[in-house]
Each structure stands twice: as C-alpha cells, then as structure tokens.
Design a protein around this motif. Structure first.
Motif, mmCIF file in Angstrom:
data_model
loop_
_atom_site.group_PDB
_atom_site.id
_atom_site.type_symbol
_atom_site.label_atom_id
_atom_site.label_comp_id
_atom_site.label_asym_id
_atom_site.label_seq_id
_atom_site.Cartn_x
_atom_site.Cartn_y
_atom_site.Cartn_z
ATOM 1 N N PRO A 174 0.986 -1.326 0.012
ATOM 2 C CA PRO A 174 -0.090 0.183 0.011
ATOM 3 C C PRO A 174 0.953 1.216 0.125
ATOM 4 O O PRO A 174 2.035 1.194 -0.054
ATOM 5 C CB PRO A 174 -0.807 -0.293 1.393
ATOM 6 C CG PRO A 174 -0.096 -0.891 2.312
ATOM 7 C CD PRO A 174 0.685 -1.961 1.159
ATOM 8 N N GLY A 175 0.241 2.429 -0.123
ATOM 9 C CA GLY A 175 0.742 3.642 -0.085
ATOM 10 C C GLY A 175 2.068 3.746 0.947
ATOM 11 O O GLY A 175 2.722 4.440 0.615
ATOM 12 N N SER A 176 1.843 3.298 2.174
ATOM 13 C CA SER A 176 2.720 3.496 3.202
ATOM 14 C C SER A 176 4.025 2.841 2.690
ATOM 15 O O SER A 176 5.225 3.365 2.896
ATOM 16 C CB SER A 176 2.317 2.887 4.330
ATOM 17 O OG SER A 176 1.055 3.366 4.973
ATOM 18 N N GLN A 234 -6.289 3.000 -4.096
ATOM 19 C CA GLN A 234 -7.455 2.874 -3.195
ATOM 20 C C GLN A 234 -8.148 4.394 -3.338
ATOM 21 O O GLN A 234 -9.249 4.509 -2.466
ATOM 22 C CB GLN A 234 -7.320 2.523 -2.125
ATOM 23 C CG GLN A 234 -6.815 3.384 -0.951
ATOM 24 C CD GLN A 234 -5.414 3.344 -0.866
ATOM 25 O OE1 GLN A 234 -4.650 3.277 -1.732
ATOM 26 N NE2 GLN A 234 -4.818 3.602 0.389
ATOM 27 N N LYS A 235 -7.721 5.280 -3.903
ATOM 28 C CA LYS A 235 -8.381 6.584 -3.553
ATOM 29 C C LYS A 235 -9.060 7.042 -5.221
ATOM 30 O O LYS A 235 -10.084 6.424 -5.286
ATOM 31 C CB LYS A 235 -7.370 7.781 -3.280
ATOM 32 C CG LYS A 235 -6.517 7.284 -2.162
ATOM 33 C CD LYS A 235 -7.114 7.635 -0.708
ATOM 34 C CE LYS A 235 -6.149 7.244 0.208
ATOM 35 N NZ LYS A 235 -6.617 7.294 1.451
ATOM 36 N N ASP A 277 3.972 13.339 -1.711
ATOM 37 C CA ASP A 277 3.129 12.347 -1.362
ATOM 38 C C ASP A 277 1.744 12.647 -2.274
ATOM 39 O O ASP A 277 1.214 13.759 -2.253
ATOM 40 C CB ASP A 277 2.739 12.233 0.195
ATOM 41 C CG ASP A 277 1.587 11.401 0.616
ATOM 42 O OD1 ASP A 277 0.509 11.388 -0.330
ATOM 43 O OD2 ASP A 277 1.637 10.800 1.594
ATOM 44 N N MET A 304 5.615 5.283 0.332
ATOM 45 C CA MET A 304 6.245 6.458 1.081
ATOM 46 C C MET A 304 7.778 6.079 1.542
ATOM 47 O O MET A 304 8.698 6.583 1.290
ATOM 48 C CB MET A 304 5.535 6.808 2.090
ATOM 49 C CG MET A 304 5.834 7.881 3.240
ATOM 50 S SD MET A 304 4.818 8.128 4.732
ATOM 51 C CE MET A 304 3.676 9.036 4.199
ATOM 52 N N VAL A 353 -0.752 10.121 -2.727
ATOM 53 C CA VAL A 353 -1.641 9.093 -2.487
ATOM 54 C C VAL A 353 -3.109 9.651 -2.825
ATOM 55 O O VAL A 353 -3.787 8.804 -3.322
ATOM 56 C CB VAL A 353 -1.620 8.588 -1.035
ATOM 57 C CG1 VAL A 353 -2.698 7.873 -0.736
ATOM 58 C CG2 VAL A 353 -0.291 7.901 -0.906
ATOM 59 N N THR A 354 -3.510 10.979 -2.358
ATOM 60 C CA THR A 354 -4.870 11.173 -2.626
ATOM 61 C C THR A 354 -5.114 12.032 -3.791
ATOM 62 O O THR A 354 -6.056 12.645 -4.017
ATOM 63 C CB THR A 354 -5.530 11.753 -1.252
ATOM 64 O OG1 THR A 354 -5.571 10.774 -0.357
ATOM 65 C CG2 THR A 354 -6.740 12.360 -1.497
ATOM 66 N N THR A 404 -4.845 14.095 3.288
ATOM 67 C CA THR A 404 -6.044 13.313 3.402
ATOM 68 C C THR A 404 -6.648 13.797 4.778
ATOM 69 O O THR A 404 -7.962 13.495 4.958
ATOM 70 C CB THR A 404 -5.952 12.038 3.351
ATOM 71 O OG1 THR A 404 -4.628 11.718 2.038
ATOM 72 C CG2 THR A 404 -7.162 11.281 2.859
ATOM 73 N N ALA A 431 -1.839 16.286 -1.336
ATOM 74 C CA ALA A 431 -3.124 16.248 -0.949
ATOM 75 C C ALA A 431 -3.185 15.658 0.568
ATOM 76 O O ALA A 431 -2.956 14.499 0.533
ATOM 77 C CB ALA A 431 -4.124 15.460 -1.750
ATOM 78 N N ARG A 467 4.225 11.331 9.029
ATOM 79 C CA ARG A 467 4.760 10.137 8.887
ATOM 80 C C ARG A 467 6.145 10.256 7.965
ATOM 81 O O ARG A 467 7.163 9.529 8.273
ATOM 82 C CB ARG A 467 3.846 9.324 8.078
ATOM 83 C CG ARG A 467 2.600 8.738 9.039
ATOM 84 C CD ARG A 467 1.752 7.727 8.324
ATOM 85 N NE ARG A 467 0.646 7.464 9.130
ATOM 86 C CZ ARG A 467 -0.222 6.502 8.596
ATOM 87 N NH1 ARG A 467 0.115 6.088 7.471
ATOM 88 N NH2 ARG A 467 -1.168 6.322 9.492
ATOM 89 N N PHE A 504 -0.125 13.022 7.828
ATOM 90 C CA PHE A 504 0.828 12.199 6.683
ATOM 91 C C PHE A 504 2.240 12.896 6.636
ATOM 92 O O PHE A 504 3.235 12.252 6.216
ATOM 93 C CB PHE A 504 0.036 11.981 5.309
ATOM 94 C CG PHE A 504 -0.959 11.116 5.458
ATOM 95 C CD1 PHE A 504 -0.540 9.951 5.694
ATOM 96 C CD2 PHE A 504 -2.320 11.555 5.465
ATOM 97 C CE1 PHE A 504 -1.622 8.903 6.267
ATOM 98 C CE2 PHE A 504 -3.310 10.624 5.904
ATOM 99 C CZ PHE A 504 -3.010 9.358 5.816
ATOM 100 N N VAL A 533 3.455 16.673 1.325
ATOM 101 C CA VAL A 533 1.987 16.037 0.920
ATOM 102 C C VAL A 533 1.276 17.006 -0.083
ATOM 103 O O VAL A 533 0.850 18.053 0.486
ATOM 104 C CB VAL A 533 1.303 15.532 2.139
ATOM 105 C CG1 VAL A 533 0.095 14.621 1.550
ATOM 106 C CG2 VAL A 533 2.114 14.761 3.159
HETATM 107 C C1 LIG Z 1 -1.892 11.402 1.903
HETATM 108 C C2 LIG Z 1 -1.592 9.899 2.195
HETATM 109 N N1 LIG Z 1 -0.467 9.368 2.511
HETATM 110 C C3 LIG Z 1 -0.007 8.069 2.586
HETATM 111 C C4 LIG Z 1 -1.118 7.174 2.997
HETATM 112 C C5 LIG Z 1 -0.920 5.910 3.334
HETATM 113 O O1 LIG Z 1 -1.504 5.096 2.347
HETATM 114 P P1 LIG Z 1 -1.819 3.558 2.846
HETATM 115 O O2 LIG Z 1 -3.018 3.639 3.887
HETATM 116 O O3 LIG Z 1 -2.416 2.942 1.499
HETATM 117 O O4 LIG Z 1 -0.725 2.750 3.224
HETATM 118 C C6 LIG Z 1 -2.575 7.903 3.010
HETATM 119 C C7 LIG Z 1 -3.570 6.763 3.211
HETATM 120 O O5 LIG Z 1 -4.681 7.255 3.364
HETATM 121 C C8 LIG Z 1 -2.736 9.214 2.504
HETATM 122 O O6 LIG Z 1 -3.941 9.379 2.739
#
Ligand SMILES: Cc1ncc(COP(=O)(O)O)c(C=O)c1O
Length: 374
Positions: A71-73, A199-200, A174, A76, A176-177, A149, A147, A101, A98, A145
């Motif tokens: 996944p997105g993490s 998944q977004k 980042d 990252m 992801v969104t 989230t 967007a 993170r 985020f 980041v």
């Molecule tokens: C901006 C952002 N970065 C990273 C992530 C992490 O992605 P994942 O939950 O797919 O690991 C998310 C998840 O919602 C996110 O919104």
C-alpha cells in the motif's frame, strides 16, 4: 475445537470516506480473471502496459515508474529508504498527519528531519519553506504531501517543487490522494520522487503504490554510500524485475490479479482523460459544497486550497459524531470518515474519489445526512 466459518460476503456500501473509495465493477471483474505466472510473457507484457499507463497518470516520461506491491505507506517508505542516508538533512512540510509520517520515515533512515509546521487545515506556507531552506543550504530534499487526506488541504505542489529547484534540492511528493483527482504534473513540475495509492482517485483495490523517480533521483540512489536498509524496497533490485525489456529477474511474486485490477482502472482513467477526471472531481465537490450550505453545514478549509476529493465538514455543536457516522453506515450503508489526529471529533471527512465522485453519490450523501441530522 475448530469453528466452522462460511465465506465472507461483504455488505454493499457506498464508500465516501477518506479511502478506500468504491471500486469500478470492471476493475473487480479484472481481479477475478485466472491467475497466471508472474514471469509469464503475457504478464510481462501487462507489466509494461501498466508502467506506460502510470506514466500517463503521473504525466511523466520517467523510466522508473511502477507500482510497488504494497500500500501507499510502502510507496512512502520506498522513496525515503532509497533517497535518505544517515546524516542527510530533509526539509519536511507538515500540515497534517501524513507529513508527520514523512518525518518518522526520515528519522528511521538516520536522516535529520527539519520541520516546516503549519496548522492542520491550513496549507504549507511557502515563505516559511524558503526561510528554512535558506537557513539549511545543505538540505538534500524537500518533502511534502500534495493532498493532505487528514485535513482536506491541497498544497501548492507546483510552487513547492519550484522552491526545491531554486535551492537545488530533490522534491519528494506524497500523491496518495491527488493522483487522478487533482492536477499533477510530474515532469512539468520537475518532481524527483513521488508515490501514490490505488484505493483513492483511481478507484482500484487497496494494496498497491504507484511510484516514479526522476533521472536525478536515480543518480542520487546510484551514488549511495550505504546499501538501502530495506531489501524489499531497494529500487535497484525492484528494477531488475520491473525494468525495461523482456528479461526480468525474480525479485518477489507480484500480486498478479491486483496488477490486472490496476491495469483496468488505468485504462478507465485513460479513456476518460486526465483533465476530464480532474474537472469531474472539482465539479462534484462544488455540488456537494452547495448542498452542504443548504443543510447549514460548513467546510473547515478555506476555498482557495480545498481538496475537491476530500471535504472536511465541521460537525455542528451538540451533534454526536460517532452516532451520525454509525447511523449512516447501518441505515444507509454509507461510509464517511471521522476526523484524524487533532481534528478527531471536530470534522467529518466526505470523500468524492474516483468513480465515487459522482452527482449520484453527492445526492445520496446529502439526503442521508439530512435524514440523520433531522
Ligand atoms: C496522504 C496519504 N499518504 C499516505 C497514506 C498511506 O497509504 P496506505 O493507507 O495505502 O498505506 C495515505 C492513506 O490514506 C494518505 O492519505
């Protein structure tokens, strides 16, 4: 004693939270096709198509553009573990969960995270970023980041990448969104390393993270003094599997069916056209906003930097946050998100992502909310 379980049949929900978003039916169909070997020449052809379709989605010619099998993490983490070495200074912008993170990633790589903090719900202040970079001329990268989230803010990625260039820093983004939902131009904005999620706004299943690295970022990776501490995410090794040509070395077993799904969702994006997808996300956001106004509900984020695909609705005084979300879920099969971090209990997060960004969903959400609030 073993219990006897039966197959899991999920309820049919309308997903209007921060993700996952509803998945296109065609994507679910693709997922159910027969699994083939991950080194089968037919699958290798598909991998090449996925790379090209991702280049389109990211608007880049970067050869190193591919989905990470996680996944997105993990996307990252792949960016940070490859680009950050012990002692490196990385300027990290934080105006939500985020960004925090990102800081943790830098520090776990042995780097020094120099933070540019802005309030949750406000955009990253470009002047502060300039000041911090002026005070730290040896900074290696600027990370932010696009967007957020957790707060519904769209940061000015174009301007931030321009600042990174001025200070001769790599830019780490980042997305992801934002990928597929808001304008994102990897080559034009000269982004060096970017990661996203499926998944977004792609309306694919969760569990994959598209990434892209510029030539400049690859040169930095090649000059590393220490090996990348993560074997799985070492881009040099991953490239041997996802690289150019038909010769591929086994690295890990790709999630074959998930790649079918990603391919299908990227085809849908290509068919709609990126600009059209961005416009659709904006149009439905305005429609939701107008409807919320009529219900007497307001948005947390200032109009200038609102994220169309994630709307932060202020919870009116005296309204029970969890009770409303729970009734929406159980009575209307409608999922909206709770606030994260310091915004917990103060906002609802209403997502309009991917195929979920539709007038039908806007109307359904508004009428369900109205019923529950009354
Ligand atoms: C901006 C952002 N970065 C990273 C992530 C992490 O992605 P994942 O939950 O797919 O690991 C998310 C998840 O919602 C996110 O919104």
């Amino acid at each position: 004693m073993t219990q006897s379980f039966t197959s899991f049949i999920p309820p049919t929900r309308v997903l209007m939270g921060p993700g996952p978003s509803d998945v296109y039916p065609k994507v679910l169909e693709a997922l159910a096709r027969p699994t083939i070997g991950h080194l089968d020449p037919k699958f290798v052809d598909l991998m090449d198509q996925v790379k090209q379709l991702l280049q389109y989605a990211f608007q880049t010619d970067n050869a190193l553009t591919m989905p990470i099998s996680a996944p997105g993490s993990a996307g990252m983490e792949s960016v940070f573990v490859n680009l950050v070495e012990p002692g490196d200074k990385i300027v990290v912008c934080q105006n939500g969960v985020f960004g925090g993170r990102m800081q943790q990633n830098v520090e776990r790589c042995g780097g020094i995270a120099i933070m540019v903090q802005d309030d949750f719900g406000k955009p990253t202040d470009l002047n502060k970023v300039r000041e911090v970079l002026l005070a730290n001329p040896d900074a290696k990268a600027l990370a932010f980041v696009h967007a957020e989230t957790s707060t519904g803010v769209l940061n000015d990625a174009k301007a931030l990448c321009q600042i990174a260039k001025e200070f001769d820093c790599l830019s780490i983004v980042d997305a992801v969104t934002s990928l597929g939902g808001s304008e994102l131009q990897v080559d034009k904005w000269e982004i060096d390393a970017i990661y996203s999620g499926t998944q977004k706004c792609l309306s694919c299943i969760p569990g994959l993270s598209p990434v892209s690295f510029s030539e400049k970022a690859i040169a930095v990776i090649k000059q590393r003094k220490h090996p990348v501490q993560s074997w799985f995410l070492d881009m040099d090794l991953v490239m041997g599997y996802w690289g150019q040509g038909t010769k591929r070395a086994y690295h890990h077993t790709a999630p074959v069916n998930s790649i079918y799904a990603l391919h299908e969702s990227l085809l849908i994006l290509q068919e709609e056209g990126l600009q059209n997808a961005w416009q659709r996300h904006f149009k439905n956001h305005i429609s939701l906003k107008n409807g919320l106004d009529k219900l007497g509900l307001s948005l947390l984020v200032d109009e200038k930097y609102r994220l169309p695909q994630l709307n932060m609705v202020l919870i009116p005084n005296g309204v029970d946050d969890a009770l409303v979300r729970n009734r929406l879920l159980t009575e209307f099969n409608l999922e909206i998100g709770a606030g994260l971090g310091s915004l917990a209990g103060k906002v609802w997060r209403i997502g309009l992502m991917g195929c979920g960004s539709s007038q039908k969903n806007v109307d359904y959400c508004l009428s369900s909310l109205e019923t529950v609030l009354n």
